[in-house]
Design a protein around this motif. Structure first.
Motif, PDB file in Angstrom:
ATOM      1  N   ASP A   6      30.990  49.039 -87.129  1.00 12.33           N
ATOM      2  CA  ASP A   6      31.836  48.611 -86.073  1.00 12.33           C
ATOM      3  C   ASP A   6      32.666  49.621 -85.774  1.00 12.33           C
ATOM      4  O   ASP A   6      33.583  49.664 -84.707  1.00 12.33           O
ATOM      5  N   GLU A   7      32.329  50.849 -86.018  1.00 13.74           N
ATOM      6  CA  GLU A   7      33.250  52.220 -85.733  1.00 13.74           C
ATOM      7  C   GLU A   7      32.599  52.515 -84.209  1.00 13.74           C
ATOM      8  O   GLU A   7      31.406  52.418 -83.918  1.00 13.74           O
ATOM      9  N   ALA A   8      33.565  53.060 -83.420  1.00 14.34           N
ATOM     10  CA  ALA A   8      33.313  53.488 -81.983  1.00 14.34           C
ATOM     11  C   ALA A   8      32.546  54.792 -82.011  1.00 14.34           C
ATOM     12  O   ALA A   8      32.685  55.684 -82.930  1.00 14.34           O
ATOM     13  N   GLU A  10      31.801  58.136 -79.655  1.00 13.79           N
ATOM     14  CA  GLU A  10      32.325  58.706 -78.406  1.00 13.79           C
ATOM     15  C   GLU A  10      31.113  59.341 -77.735  1.00 13.79           C
ATOM     16  O   GLU A  10      30.168  59.868 -78.234  1.00 13.79           O
ATOM     17  N   HIS A  20      33.508  55.132 -74.923  1.00 21.45           N
ATOM     18  CA  HIS A  20      32.986  55.002 -76.395  1.00 21.45           C
ATOM     19  C   HIS A  20      32.242  53.554 -76.506  1.00 21.45           C
ATOM     20  O   HIS A  20      32.291  52.863 -75.477  1.00 21.45           O
ATOM     21  N   ALA A  21      31.628  53.666 -77.521  1.00 19.14           N
ATOM     22  CA  ALA A  21      30.780  52.279 -77.746  1.00 19.14           C
ATOM     23  C   ALA A  21      30.810  51.876 -79.089  1.00 19.14           C
ATOM     24  O   ALA A  21      31.077  52.507 -80.035  1.00 19.14           O
ATOM     25  N   ALA A  22      30.707  50.475 -79.252  1.00 16.14           N
ATOM     26  CA  ALA A  22      30.833  50.101 -80.624  1.00 16.14           C
ATOM     27  C   ALA A  22      29.982  48.712 -80.642  1.00 16.14           C
ATOM     28  O   ALA A  22      30.048  47.971 -79.529  1.00 16.14           O
ATOM     29  N   ASP A  24      30.572  45.589 -81.237  1.00 12.68           N
ATOM     30  CA  ASP A  24      31.671  44.341 -81.541  1.00 12.68           C
ATOM     31  C   ASP A  24      31.699  43.833 -80.362  1.00 12.68           C
ATOM     32  O   ASP A  24      32.705  42.942 -80.138  1.00 12.68           O
TER      33      ASP A  24
END
Length: 436
Positions: A6-8, A10, A20-22, A24
């Motif tokens: 779940d961490e973004a 960069e 940024h992407a995640a 979620d």
């Protein structure tokens, strides 16, 4: 192991904006157009008929997935571009595919689908061929005046220890040689055959079976068989004549045929030298090979160009001028070759990776059923759109591979398709055309 899904992540900047992407975003799918497959399937009853023909001898208490859902899952997967059974270990959790198949829980896993394929029998193949024929007959509102059956063989390369796999010198590979029969764009039969047999060895029996069904449905329809020279055998010609079926079939050149056109070729060569442009000529004569029971009409197409002479011969019982029969009748068989490519390449009819021969025959038929589904999608839903003449691969990319977010609760399933999809007007047109 750190929990970091779940961490973004960069990705730098675009102007003043940070990228940024995640993971979620919720339930996102790439095959939002699968719902169209569900609609066209319900309209024509393809997978339902295939399930009834296939039967189910499993112990009911242990069954979680019906044969209908298994066949629908596998056929829809082929239409959507998922060629292998192992792909369904992930696809079984796809919410749109679940909805299309008619389930609200995970679909069948790869082992379950593999058991379906490895349990295939010759009776299953015969029953599914009946389904193909029923679909073809049902697609016609009225009996056609004429049907042209295109017969052709192709090869399926093998890369394992498949049953009845043999080396074929022409293709320089171990392979199968399936036999296809098309009527226009509709696929009527696809029979898997080992490559150590003559391509024409089963064509008479196959055509007889098709003719029984066609004449039962349309007794007054004229039927013509069209094929290349690989199927020009005395027994095939005799049986077609006995059954009252017309034919136009390629004929391999030999020394006797060359003698018949020798003077015409010399004259054509002189014309080419004088004009320096490719020259063509058509003619006809009576010919009987040593194994034939009688002389038959042979049409010759002679051509002279920079590469030299290029004669072609066909045998036929049709009436008409030699040029019209060759160019308008015989050469039109090239369209059937395009349809074979569509069934084999776009719908993965060459995936003969099972060990058992009958399992590979079932895989060929699943590709044929997927082809039939896509043909009906094009015929029933895409008429008048820019995809009306598109091949399966184009329809898949432009109409079925649509990104979507899925929200499912106890009352409804909402499929939120990509707002900027360039083919959304075609999608809406197709959905409305297929609605009850």
């Amino acid at each position: 192991m750190p929990k970091c899904t779940d961490e973004a992540v960069e990705f730098g900047r675009v102007g003043r904006r940070v990228v940024h992407a995640a993971f979620d975003g919720g339930d996102i799918v790439s095959d939002g157009g699968a719902l169209l497959l569900k609609q066209v399937d319900e309209r024509v009853g393809l997978t339902r008929a295939a399930a009834l023909a296939f039967g189910d001898e499993r112990r009911g208490a242990s069954v979680q997935h019906s044969v209908h859902s298994l066949l629908a899952q596998r056929i829809y997967g082929l239409c959507l571009g998922w060629q292998d059974v192992c792909d369904h270990n992930v696809l079984r959790n796809d919410l749109v595919l679940q909805t299309a198949v008619g389930r609200a829980e995970p679909l069948a896993s790869a082992p379950t689908l593999s058991r379906l394929e490895t349990g295939a029998t010759p009776e299953h193949a015969a029953s599914l061929h009946e389904v193909l024929m029923q679909q073809f007959i049902a697609s016609h509102v009225a009996a056609p005046k004429e049907l042209v059956l295109d017969v052709d063989a192709t090869h399926v390369p093998l890369h394992g220890e498949q049953e009845r796999g043999h080396f074929h010198a022409y293709y320089d590979n171990y392979c199968y040689l399936p036999l296809y029969v098309f009527a226009g764009q509709d696929l009527l039969a696809c029979v898997l055959r080992p490559s150590d047999r003559d391509p024409a060895s089963v064509v008479s029996a196959l055509l007889k079976r098709l003719l029984v069904a066609l004449r039962r449905a349309w007794p007054r329809t004229k039927i013509i068989v069209r094929a290349d020279s690989g199927f020009c055998r005395p027994r095939v010609l005799q049986r077609l004549e006995r059954w009252g079926v017309s034919y136009i079939i390629g004929l391999q050149k030999n020394s006797r045929l060359q003698q018949e056109v020798e003077l015409a070729e010399l004259a054509l060569a002189e014309q080419f030298v004088a004009r320096q442009t490719k020259q063509r000529m058509f003619g006809e004569f009576e010919y009987a090979a040593g194994t034939w029971d009688k002389p038959r009409r042979v049409i010759a197409r002679l051509e002279q160009g920079p590469q030299g002479a290029n004669p072609r011969f066909i045998v036929t019982d049709l009436k008409g001028s030699p040029k019209a029969l060759y160019e308008r009748r015989y050469c039109a068989r090239g369209e059937a070759e395009n349809r074979i490519k569509e069934a084999q390449l776009d719908l993965f009819g060459r995936r003969a990776s099972c060990h058992r021969f009958q399992a590979n025959q079932l895989r060929l038929l699943l590709a044929a059923l997927a082809y039939t589904l896509m043909i009906n999608l094009r015929r029933l839903a895409l008429k008048g759109t820019e995809l009306a003449q598109a091949c399966t691969a184009t329809i898949r990319i432009r109409l079925l591979k649509i990104g979507a977010a899925v929200v499912r609760n106890t009352r409804r399933v909402r499929v939120l398709l990509a707002s900027a999809h360039p083919m959304k007007h075609v999608f809406i047109t197709a959905a409305r055309a297929l609605s009850p």
